[in-house]
Structures are given as structure tokens and as C-alpha cells.
Design an enzyme around this catalytic site. Structure first.
Site, PDB file in Angstrom:
ATOM      1  N   LYS A 135     -24.738   3.744 -24.451  1.00 23.37           N
ATOM      2  CA  LYS A 135     -25.615   3.250 -23.189  1.00 23.37           C
ATOM      3  C   LYS A 135     -26.995   3.198 -23.770  1.00 23.37           C
ATOM      4  CE  LYS A 135     -25.686   3.931 -18.267  1.00 23.37           C
ATOM      5  NZ  LYS A 135     -24.651   4.440 -17.148  1.00 23.37           N
ATOM      6  N   SER A 158     -22.770   2.191 -13.548  1.00 24.34           N
ATOM      7  CA  SER A 158     -24.056   1.470 -14.317  1.00 24.34           C
ATOM      8  C   SER A 158     -23.626   1.386 -16.013  1.00 24.34           C
ATOM      9  CB  SER A 158     -25.105   2.350 -14.021  1.00 24.34           C
ATOM     10  OG  SER A 158     -24.906   3.639 -14.557  1.00 24.34           O
ATOM     11  N   SER A 183     -20.436   5.813 -12.605  1.00 23.76           N
ATOM     12  CA  SER A 183     -21.064   4.938 -13.636  1.00 23.76           C
ATOM     13  C   SER A 183     -20.147   4.984 -14.668  1.00 23.76           C
ATOM     14  CB  SER A 183     -22.404   5.189 -13.748  1.00 23.76           C
ATOM     15  OG  SER A 183     -23.153   4.790 -12.740  1.00 23.76           O
TER      16      SER A 183
END
Ligand code: NAG
Ligand code: NAG
Ligand code: NAG
Ligand code: NAG
Ligand code: NAG
Ligand code: NAG
Ligand code: NAG
Ligand code: NAG
Ligand code: NAG
Ligand code: NAG
Ligand code: NAG
Ligand code: NAG
Length: 549
Positions: free
Chosen positions: A112, A193, A217
Site C-alpha cells: 500500500k 482504504s 481498511s
């Protein structure tokens, strides 16, 4: 660039939903059958590398080509690692020479875009303010991946600032990376996310990806992208040089297509780190990290008590669609048939928690402190931003940040609150979290009912464990039916639920109980294999065979 607008999505939908994707067949490499890259698991890849069927260099080229094939539609990867091929070639030479660093040796993994690497890639959390910024060294997690032999293939798009900026935005959108889409329906909300990590892992753009979670997330994008996601206990994995929201709630974990692959990745990244003192509360400090791969046990349910947080389902039932509840009830039966005793394990303070706002106070206070802390670590800070007030100033005035359409309301609230996590008011607020997540939530439910795990549909599972930093593992449980009517997200640009959109089942446990949860997730996965029920509408055609001579 407004390709995400409603008209385009509905146009695309009527076109693409007419197609049926055939089931995958393996490909032939050097005359041998090999699984397609959307189906392959780590053990297949290790076999292929060890037997000389292909190299890590071939694998990186294939994954990069697959990323380029779908990137302009799904926008899930923001940067490729320019050094990935060089690193792969080096790892191939080591393997040829008899040096194998571990099961992840030569295996591409995406991370990420909030996990820093000390290389040519940027770490931005999706903000232009951090493009070009430099960190003093790799984050501990990036260093651990490299030490395990993994190839960091690139950085995945995310909901900007891990979804801690705006009240009026969309999952998977960042100013730096644009709008990510999921692959099970045209224009599908990838959730967030860890949006790009979810989409990339789902369609085989790397073996697996890392995501981070403050509240949902990892779990939520795993849920809607048909993945296994492990949200570890806060402190099992280091957050050093990960762009933060909250030191009390943030945690980094794997998102993969199978429980065992996720377990392999967790094994490589778990463990104490003196740069993140929360990791020193890990019992493994005085012992050894459990063997998460060996925890994958078909008979894990035998003789165990598994709880159902029945009152959460009752209270939140109206937010849960009938296909999800039906699949959950079926899952309960399957778990019972696999040898578990099923009991109610209610979260006794759940109803009261819904009116409590202390978590917002905790996250705001942590973010003010922890963001400043991260920024102070930078060895090059392009705009010299040192704190949240300055970050907001940048965001509100830099055109690509799309302010005011995408607002900064979350930061406005934090700055209005005005105090950080060194303030005495912080501890009062945090005590409330510990109560609602602890005695009144998941930890109390586990103790009172003497259960090994509590289950919920993943859609309902993240909030309470988030308050106390306890672990959750999600595994595919089903899909919305093919005739399901499309609903849109709040921002109005994404398909929130629609035909063939996946959903998962969560196992929630005590702190540091990841090995137990992995066992349960594996036992459920192996009995049901729901991941294979429906295929994405969009899958890259390029395969490893195209790169092996
Ligand atoms: C993604 O696609 C765009 C074009 O649509 C391209 O400019 C960009 O470089 C691609 N991203 C990566 C990581 O290659
Ligand atoms: C091969 O292994 C030998 C002995 O382990 C080592 O000295 C040498 O540097 C290695 N070569 C490469 C290319 O890794
Ligand atoms: C990182 O950002 C810089 C701009 O500061 C850019 O030149 C570079 O290409 C980016 N790195 C990658 C791998 O995209
Ligand atoms: C970590 O250190 C901070 C201060 O640097 C302290 O407030 C916090 O309690 C420590 N946490 C743990 C788990 O030791
Ligand atoms: C490790 O052992 C020390 C010394 O016995 C003890 O103080 C500490 O609490 C232990 N840490 C953990 C995480 O169990
Ligand atoms: C759990 O809560 C539900 C109400 O949502 C209630 O019907 C049930 O009796 C409770 N179970 C126990 C064991 O208290
Ligand atoms: C925080 O928790 C305390 C103690 O339960 C409560 O009195 C207070 O109203 C809560 N604050 C907010 C903002 O919800
Ligand atoms: C946190 O608050 C304390 C006390 O008000 C202040 O001294 C400190 O500078 C603040 N730190 C940050 C990062 O805002
Ligand atoms: C925000 O920007 C304005 C105008 O450039 C400047 O006067 C002000 O000091 C800035 N505030 C902060 C907190 O950086
Ligand atoms: C929020 O976003 C929507 C969708 O882009 C936009 O129409 C609306 O004006 C925005 N709301 C505000 C208050 O800016
Ligand atoms: C979808 O199909 C199922 C059975 O195939 C049917 O029971 C249901 O009514 C249908 N729903 C809609 C919205 O058409
Ligand atoms: C770096 C990168 O590939 N970014 C892409 C993300 O998505 C936007 C569209 O929303 C593209 O324009 C970018 O190229």
C-alpha cells in the site's frame, strides 16, 4: 479526467455485464500445465521456480505486463518499482547458487502507498504533498519483506490518507493515484482504504499485497474483492515508517487469495521492532512467533466453541442485505457440521457504543501527534510540511487535491478539537474505547462465553475490534446474486452493491490469537471455496507463459 462519472459507469455496465468470463484453465509452460496467475498460490510458484519452469525475472515481467493491461481501467497500482527486474535477477542468481531466503524468495508482492521504501518509489498516502519525500531507511515491514526474499513490485492506490481526510469523497480515490475500481462489476466500489491492494490481489497482479487498517481498511476491501484479509493485533506488525492515522489502532497485514498464502506473508512480516514499542507487547518477544502456515488445519473447528455476536446482527440487521444474512446462516451450519459448538456471544455494550463519539477524539488526537511524528522522520520533505495544520493548508490550495469538492472535514474536526494524544483528555476518551471494545465488546464476549472466536458477516465486523486492537481474519463467503439491483456509494460515483459483488465472513479473536483465527478461516475456506463461485468481469489475459522462453 472524469471517467468515474455515473454516465460512464452505467454505459460501461450495460456493455460489459453481457459478457460471461469463462472459467480459467491452466496454461502450458514448457509443455507442463501451470495454473493461471489469478489462481496460482505460493506453493505452485515455489514449485515452478525450484524446478526451473520459470524464473522470478519471468514472473516480474508477467505481473508488470498484467498491471499495465488493466491499470488504465482499474487504476489500482500507482507506481511500479523501477528496480524490480534487477532485484528479481539477483534473487534468481542466488537461487541458482543454492541460497533461498525463505518461501517468499523471488515472489512479487505489492504494498500500500503508505508503507515507505528507501528506493525510487514514493510514499505519499495519495497526497501530492509527499511526492518526492524521502525516508531515512526502509519501513520495518519493507525491510522484512526484502529479508524474506520477496520482491516489492510496486505501490497500490488507496483511499487518500487511509480515508482520514474528507467526509465527501469516495473509497479508493487519492489525489496522487486517481480513482481505483474493483473488478467484479464495472465501476465497482473497491472499498478502502487498502483499495488497490484488494483489487490487485484479487485479479492476480502479484502473489498478494499488504494493506493497513485503522478500522476496516484491510477487512472491507478484502470483503468486496473476494479475498482473505488478516487484520493482525495492533503491535504484531511494525508501523515504523508507515504513514499513520492512529498508533492505538493502526496495523498492517496481508490480503491474499487464500488463507495459506496470507499466512505465509504474515509469517514474514510479524515480529517485534524496537522502532515501534507496541510490538514489544507481543508475547513472542520472550518466545517465538507462532507458525501461521502450520496453523492452516482442516480440523481446526473440532471441539471448539465459536460465538455469534447475535445482538450486533439484530441491531445492524437493517444495514445488512438478505443475501449476506442467508450466506452467514449457512456458514454457521457449516462450522457446526465441522465440529464446533455454536453459542451466542453478544457485545453487551454495542447499543450504547453507537451513540459514543470517543473514538473520533482518540483518532483525531493520535493523528495530530502521529502525523507530525512521521513527518519529522523525513530526510527530504518537499514542501516542509510539519503538522496537520500545514498539511490542511497545502491540501486546500493545491489544485490536484480537488478541494473543496473533496473536503477536509475530518482534519477540520481534529484541528478544532485541538488536543493531541499527550493531553489528559486523551486518556479519558481512550478508556471509553477500551470498554466498548473490551468488556462491552469482543474481548468480554470471548471471556464470558469461553469461545475461541466470534463470527460476523465481514460488513459488520471491523468497528469493535478496532477499538482495542484485536485481530480479525476475513474469508470469502458469497456474492450478491446476478439479478441484484445496483446501488451507488454516498459520493455517487461507484457501484456499492451490485450483481456478483463478493462478501466475506469474519473470525474475531483475542489479542495475539492470529494462529487460531487462521486455522478457523482455513477450515471454513477449504470446506466452501466460495472464492471460485464467481469470476471478475475483468481479468488480464497476459500469463506467465507469455514470458517464458
Ligand atoms: C497506469 O496507466 C496510465 C495510463 O492510463 C499510465 O500513465 C501509468 O503509467 C500506468 N501506471 C503504471 C504503474 O504503469
Ligand atoms: C554463490 O555461493 C557462494 C558460496 O555460498 C558465494 O560465495 C557466491 O558469492 C555466490 N554467488 C552468487 C552469484 O550469489
Ligand atoms: C517519485 O516521484 C518523483 C517526483 O518527485 C518522480 O520523478 C518519480 O518518477 C516517482 N517514482 C516512481 C517510481 O514513480
Ligand atoms: C510507547 O511509547 C510511548 C511514548 O513514547 C508511550 O506513551 C506508550 O505507552 C508506549 N507504548 C507501549 C506499548 O509501550
Ligand atoms: C517478557 O519477559 C519480561 C521478563 O520476564 C517481562 O517483564 C515482559 O512483560 C515479557 N513481555 C511479554 C510481552 O510477555
Ligand atoms: C443475544 O442478544 C439477542 C438480542 O439481540 C438475544 O435475543 C439473545 O438472547 C442474546 N443471547 C444471550 C446468550 O444473551
Ligand atoms: C466518552 O465516554 C465518556 C465515558 O463513558 C462519556 O461520558 C462521554 O460522553 C463520551 N464522549 C463522547 C464524545 O462520546
Ligand atoms: C501535543 O500537545 C502538547 C501539549 O499541548 C504540545 O506541547 C505538543 O507540541 C503537541 N504535539 C503535537 C505533535 O501536536
Ligand atoms: C496557511 O497558509 C497561509 C497563506 O499562505 C499562511 O498565511 C498561514 O500561515 C498558513 N498556515 C499554516 C498553519 O501553515
Ligand atoms: C460532494 O461531492 C459531490 C460529488 O462530487 C458534489 O456534487 C458535491 O458538491 C460535494 N459536496 C460539497 C459540499 O462540496
Ligand atoms: C432474483 O432471482 C431470485 C431467484 O433466482 C428470485 O428469487 C428473486 O426474486 C430475484 N430478485 C429480483 C430483484 O429480481
Ligand atoms: C500512477 C498511475 O498509474 N496513476 C493512475 C491512477 O488513476 C488515474 C485515473 O484516475 C490515472 O490517470 C493515473 O495514471
Amino acid at each position: 479526467m472524469r471517467s468515474y462519472f455515473l454516465g460512464a459507469i452505467l454505459g460501461a455496465a450495460s456493455f460489459v455485464s453481457a459478457l460471461t468470463v469463462p472459467p480459467y484453465t491452466g496454461t502450458l509452460i514448457k509443455g507442463k500445465e501451470f495454473p493461471s496467475l489469478i489462481e496460482v498460490d505460493l506453493e505452485d510458484l515455489v514449485d515452478g521456480l525450484e524446478s526451473g519452469l520459470f524464473t522470478s525475472y519471468d514472473l516480474v515481467r508477467a505481473y508488470e505486463a498484467r498491471i499495465m493491461e488493466v491499470n488504465s481501467t482499474l487504476h489500482m497500482v500507482t507506481e511500479l518499482n523501477p528496480d524490480a527486474l534487477t532485484i528479481a535477477a539477483q534473487l534468481d542468481r542466488m537461487r541458482a547458487n543454492g541460497t533461498v531466503l525463505g518461501p517468499l524468495h523471488g515472489i512479487p508482492i505489492l504494498i500500500k502507498n503508505n508503507i515507505a521504501t528507501d528506493d525510487k518509489m514514493n510514499n505519499t498516502a495519495g497526497s501530492w504533498s509527499l511526492r518526492g519525500s524521502k525516508v531515512p531507511r526502509d519501513s520495518t515491514l519493507a525491510a522484512k519483506l526484502r529479508k524474506a526474499g520477496a520482491i516489492i513490485l510496486g505501490k497500490t492506490n488507496l483511499s487518500q490518507w487511509a480515508n482520514y481526510r474528507s467526509d465527501n469523497t469516495s473509497n479508493g480515490w487519492s489525489a496522487y493515484g486517481g480513482q481505483t475500481y474493483a473488478a467484479y462489476y464495472p465501476g465497482q466500489d473497491p472499498s478502502g482504504s487498502s483499495s488497490g491492494s484488494g483489487v490487485s490481489s484479487a485479479i492476480g497482479l502479484a502473489l498478494a499485497a499488504l494493506g493497513s487498517e485503522t478500522s476496516g481498511s484491510i477487512l472491507s476491501p478484502s470483503d468486496v474483492n473476494n479475498l482473505v484479509g488478516i487484520k493482525p493485533t495492533v503491535g504484531l506488525t511494525s508501523r515504523y515508517l508507515v504513514i499513520p492515522i492512529s498508533e492505538h489502532q493502526d496495523t498492517v497485514g496481508p490480503m491474499a487469495r487464500s488463507v495459506k498464502d496470507a499466512a505465509y506473508v504474515l509469517q514474514a512480516i510479524a515480529g517485534p521492532d524496537t522502532n515501534d514499542n507496541y510490538t514489544l507487547a507481543n508475547p513472542a518477544v520472550n518466545g517465538t512467533t507462532p507458525d501461521y502456515v502450520a496453523a492452516c488445519n482442516y480440523n481446526a473447528f473440532a471441539g471448539k466453541r465459536i460465538g455469534v455476536a447475535r445482538n450486533v446482527i439484530d441491531i445492524w440487521g437493517s444495514y445488512t442485505d438478505p443475501p449476506v444474512l442467508a450466506a452467514f446462516n449457512e456458514a454457521i451450519k457449516q462450522i457446526a457440521a465441522a465440529g464446533a459448538e455454536i453459542v451466542d456471544a453478544n457485545f453487551t455494550a454495542f447499543a450504547a457504543w453507537q451513540n459514543d463519539k470517543n473514538e473520533t477524539l482518540v483518532l483525531n488526537a493520535d493523528f495530530i501527534s502521529d502525523l507530525a511524528n512521521y513527518l519529522s522522520e523525513l530526510t527530504y520533505n518537499p514542501y516542509g510540511i510539519e503538522n496537520l495544520a500545514e498539511e490542511r493548508n497545502f491540501t486546500q490550495t493545491f489544485p490536484l487535491e480537488q478541494y473543496p469538492q473533496r473536503d477536509t472535514k475530518i482534519w477540520d474536526g481534529a484541528l478544532k478539537q485541538g488536543w493531541n494524544n499527550t493531553d489528559p483528555r486523551f486518556w479519558a476518551a481512550y478508556q471509553a474505547n477500551l470498554y466498548y471494545g473490551g468488556e462491552g465488546g469482543i474481548l468480554g464476549a470471548l471471556e464470558r462465553t469461553n469461545t475461541s472466536a466470534v463470527i460476523l458477516p465481514t460488513q459488520l465486523s471491523p468497528s469493535i475490534p478496532a477499538l482495542v486492537g484485536s485481530p480479525v481474519v476475513t474469508v470469502p463467503m458469497g456474492f450478491y446474486p446476478a439479478n441484484w439491483t445496483v446501488t451507488l456509494n454516498g459520493f455517487g460515483n461507484l457501484v456499492a452493491t451490485g450483481p456478483n459483488v463478493p462478501f466475506g465472513l469474519s473470525f474475531m479473536g483475542r489479542k495475539w490469537s492470529e494462529a487460531d483465527l487462521i486455522g478457523f478461516a482455513y477450515a471454513y475456506e477449504q470446506r466452501t471455496m466460495h472464492r471460485n463461485d464467481v469470476q471478475p468481469y475483468l481479468v488480464p489475459n497476459i500469463e506467465l507463459a507469455d514470458f517464458v522462453s
